[in-house]
Design a protein around this motif. Structure first.
Motif, PDB file in Angstrom:
ATOM      1  N   ILE A   1     -10.693   4.279  -1.014  1.00 51.94           N
ATOM      2  CA  ILE A   1     -11.295   3.640   0.171  1.00 51.94           C
ATOM      3  C   ILE A   1     -10.862   2.169   0.206  1.00 51.94           C
ATOM      4  CG2 ILE A   1     -13.489   2.965   1.240  1.00 51.94           C
ATOM      5  CD1 ILE A   1     -14.792   5.378  -0.160  1.00 51.94           C
ATOM      6  N   ILE A   2     -10.421   1.728   1.384  1.00 57.16           N
ATOM      7  CA  ILE A   2     -10.057   0.310   1.534  1.00 57.16           C
ATOM      8  C   ILE A   2     -11.047  -0.323   2.499  1.00 57.16           C
ATOM      9  CG2 ILE A   2      -8.235  -1.341   2.183  1.00 57.16           C
ATOM     10  CD1 ILE A   2      -6.234   1.028   2.033  1.00 57.16           C
TER      11      ILE A   2
ATOM     12  N   PHE B   1       0.883  -1.167   0.000  1.00 59.34           N
ATOM     13  CA  PHE B   1       0.000   0.000   0.000  1.00 59.34           C
ATOM     14  C   PHE B   1       0.922   1.218   0.000  1.00 59.34           C
ATOM     15  CE2 PHE B   1       0.972  -1.369   4.242  1.00 59.34           C
ATOM     16  CZ  PHE B   1       1.261  -0.215   4.929  1.00 59.34           C
ATOM     17  N   PRO B   2       0.468   2.343  -0.550  1.00 59.57           N
ATOM     18  CA  PRO B   2       1.379   3.486  -0.678  1.00 59.57           C
ATOM     19  C   PRO B   2       1.883   3.982   0.679  1.00 59.57           C
ATOM     20  CG  PRO B   2      -0.635   3.834  -1.923  1.00 59.57           C
ATOM     21  CD  PRO B   2      -0.848   2.618  -1.092  1.00 59.57           C
ATOM     22  N   THR B   3       3.192   3.996   0.843  1.00 57.18           N
ATOM     23  CA  THR B   3       3.812   4.456   2.090  1.00 57.18           C
ATOM     24  C   THR B   3       3.424   5.914   2.341  1.00 57.18           C
ATOM     25  OG1 THR B   3       5.638   3.073   1.425  1.00 57.18           O
ATOM     26  CG2 THR B   3       6.018   4.447   3.331  1.00 57.18           C
ATOM     27  N   ALA B   4       3.337   6.663   1.247  1.00 53.28           N
ATOM     28  CA  ALA B   4       3.062   8.093   1.368  1.00 53.28           C
ATOM     29  C   ALA B   4       1.644   8.380   1.847  1.00 53.28           C
ATOM     30  CB  ALA B   4       3.294   8.765   0.027  1.00 53.28           C
ATOM     31  N   ALA B   5       0.761   7.376   1.818  1.00 48.57           N
ATOM     32  CA  ALA B   5      -0.618   7.612   2.240  1.00 48.57           C
ATOM     33  C   ALA B   5      -0.714   7.842   3.747  1.00 48.57           C
ATOM     34  CB  ALA B   5      -1.499   6.449   1.831  1.00 48.57           C
ATOM     35  N   GLY B   6       0.386   7.649   4.461  1.00 46.19           N
ATOM     36  CA  GLY B   6       0.382   7.916   5.895  1.00 46.19           C
ATOM     37  C   GLY B   6      -0.373   6.862   6.677  1.00 46.19           C
TER      38      GLY B   6
ATOM     39  N   ASP C   1      -9.198   1.595  -9.164  1.00 42.71           N
ATOM     40  CA  ASP C   1      -8.810   1.127  -7.830  1.00 42.71           C
ATOM     41  C   ASP C   1      -9.271   2.091  -6.724  1.00 42.71           C
ATOM     42  OD1 ASP C   1      -7.126   3.139  -8.501  1.00 42.71           O
ATOM     43  OD2 ASP C   1      -5.263   2.043  -8.101  1.00 42.71           O
ATOM     44  N   TYR C   2     -10.373   2.783  -6.947  1.00 42.10           N
ATOM     45  CA  TYR C   2     -10.901   3.672  -5.905  1.00 42.10           C
ATOM     46  C   TYR C   2     -11.380   2.847  -4.705  1.00 42.10           C
ATOM     47  CZ  TYR C   2     -13.447   7.525  -3.723  1.00 42.10           C
ATOM     48  OH  TYR C   2     -13.877   8.479  -2.831  1.00 42.10           O
ATOM     49  N   TYR C   3     -12.013   1.694  -4.996  1.00 43.66           N
ATOM     50  CA  TYR C   3     -12.424   0.778  -3.917  1.00 43.66           C
ATOM     51  C   TYR C   3     -11.438  -0.366  -3.881  1.00 43.66           C
ATOM     52  CZ  TYR C   3     -16.721   3.349  -4.430  1.00 43.66           C
ATOM     53  OH  TYR C   3     -17.630   4.365  -4.525  1.00 43.66           O
ATOM     54  N   ARG C   4     -10.842  -0.582  -2.727  1.00 46.56           N
ATOM     55  CA  ARG C   4      -9.848  -1.645  -2.613  1.00 46.56           C
ATOM     56  C   ARG C   4     -10.243  -2.585  -1.481  1.00 46.56           C
ATOM     57  NH1 ARG C   4      -4.264   1.914  -3.435  1.00 46.56           N
ATOM     58  NH2 ARG C   4      -5.156   3.252  -5.035  1.00 46.56           N
ATOM     59  N   GLY C   5      -9.684  -3.773  -1.478  1.00 44.25           N
ATOM     60  CA  GLY C   5      -9.939  -4.706  -0.388  1.00 44.25           C
ATOM     61  C   GLY C   5     -11.179  -5.535  -0.609  1.00 44.25           C
ATOM     62  N   ILE C   6     -11.906  -5.814   0.450  1.00 49.93           N
ATOM     63  CA  ILE C   6     -13.101  -6.674   0.374  1.00 49.93           C
ATOM     64  C   ILE C   6     -14.123  -6.006  -0.550  1.00 49.93           C
ATOM     65  CG2 ILE C   6     -15.024  -7.653   1.701  1.00 49.93           C
ATOM     66  CD1 ILE C   6     -13.215  -7.526   4.188  1.00 49.93           C
TER      67      ILE C   6
END
Ligand code: DP6
Length: 377
Positions: free
Chosen positions: A351-352, A102-107, A322-327
């Motif tokens: 959103i994840i 996941f992007p490191t920069a996303a904090g 990839d706006y919605y990620r995960g489940i």
């Protein structure tokens, strides 16, 4: 050559760690509780190789070579070597390659996952079988909680040596199977004031932090454990939101103040209170770490509707693939009668949707280093 690959999760605190009593050993001034998030959607991965043939030690993070001359990094390596039973290997040079999915920069708590992963991989290679949480803690405090699955408590401990400042599992990831987490990654270009320096300043200047640690957190820890044990979502949500708000109040009480929330974060807070009031009970809990991103806890049965509410109030111009990620979740319908303001478009980046998951683990394929101990990509 010996090679090991491990993955480790992100964890999200519902009772926050903020403030150290010992900066060197990373000993906190209060206990904290977190939920380990599934590694299917967010994880750190580390491959370590050791060989008598390597002539230098090297470390790559997300494809970029890093200096190993970092105190926290060295403390973890030295502690694992000290406890190792593999005397031969200890003098061999080491190659470490790490990446986050996941992007490191996303904090998003990448240092917690990163250090938990590094420590798990080093422990596997050096055959260390003692408690790893107290070693991961020396990399980054919150990393100690990513060692375990499910619901985890980090005990502040009382010893000066830090030996009793460890994380233990309260319940595994299957204890509350209906629990879901929506991470709202917020568009924000501000430079982040690190947790490490923020909490240091809080310890120096905030009387409120001292009051929180001694008078408030102990009771909250006990109430939170009880709420998780009974799977009482209403109570769980109440304490989670109160503790997030109190942590950010401490940040404002810090001098100069550390401001982590932005307008979008505050709009999320208002929306969740409006939605909970509309439904007549706490259906969603928000929590924020040292950054503007919102982490929402909610039950599976409410995800579709809450996603509809979030999408309505935080519209996106053109949702990318990839706006919605995960489940995968299908969006429900916006509840008739909910009075909630619509924000300007594109306040959210993505959103994840995730759930509680396992702790740091070894995996047996997908090594990040090749036979020469160099990054495979
Ligand atoms: C707000 O673990 O990043 O996320 O120990 O200095 O590395 P260091 O700090 P870090 O602090 C995390 C603070 C927090 C709350 C929490 O995770 O409990």
């Amino acid at each position: 050559m010996k090679v090991v690959t491990c993955i480790a999760p992100v964890n999200m605190a519902v009772i926050k760690y903020w403030g150290k009593r010992n900066d060197e050993l990373i000993l906190p001034i209060n206990d904290s509780i977190s939920c380990t998030l599934s590694m299917e959607h967010m994880n750190a991965k580390t491959t370590i190789a050791v060989s008598p043939d390597f002539t230098e030690s090297q470390f790559w993070l997300n494809g970029v070579e890093q200096s190993m001359d970092n105190k926290r990094f060295q403390n973890c390596v030295n502690e694992l070597k000290r406890q190792s039973k593999e005397t031969d290997m200890l003098s061999w040079c080491i190659r470490i390659c790490s990446e986050n999915n996941f992007p490191t920069a996303a904090g998003l708590a990448s240092s917690a996952a990163g250090y938990a992963c590094l420590v798990k991989a080093l422990a596997t290679i050096y055959n260390v079988t003692t408690d790893l949480s107290s070693i991961a803690r020396q990399g980054s405090g919150s990393a100690c909680r990513s060692i375990h699955s499910g619901w985890v408590q980090w005990h502040k401990g009382i010893l000066n040596s830090g030996e009793d400042s460890i994380a233990t599992q309260l319940y595994d990831d299957l204890h509350w199977p209906e629990m879901r987490i929506l991470v709202l990654v917020i568009n924000d270009s501000r430079k982040k004031y690190s947790s490490t320096s923020g909490m240091k300043q809080s310890v120096l200047t905030s009387e409120f932090l001292k009051h929180r640690a001694s008078e408030i957190v102990p009771q909250r820890i006990s109430d939170m454990k009880d709420a998780i044990h009974r799977k009482d979502f209403h109570k769980f949500a109440e304490i989670t939101m109160q503790d997030s708000n109190q942590f950010h109040a401490v940040c404002l009480d810090t001098f100069p103040p550390c401001v982590y929330l932005n307008d979008t974060s505050h709009a999320v807070i208002n929306l969740i209170h409006a939605y909970n009031a509309f439904r007549g009970r706490n259906k969603v809990a928000y929590t924020f770490d040292a950054g503007p991103n919102a982490c929402l806890f909610l039950l599976e049965e409410d995800v579709e509707e809450v996603l509809a509410v979030v999408n309505h109030c935080f519209p996106t111009e053109k949702p990318t693939e990839d706006y919605y990620r995960g489940i995968e979740v299908s969006e429900g319908s916006f509840p008739v009668g909910l009075d909630a303001p619509v924000m300007e478009t594109d306040c959210l980046k993505y959103i994840i949707c995730t759930k509680p998951g396992e702790g740091a683990n070894e995996i047996h394929s997908g090594h990040l280093l090749n036979d020469q101990g160099l990054p495979s990509t």
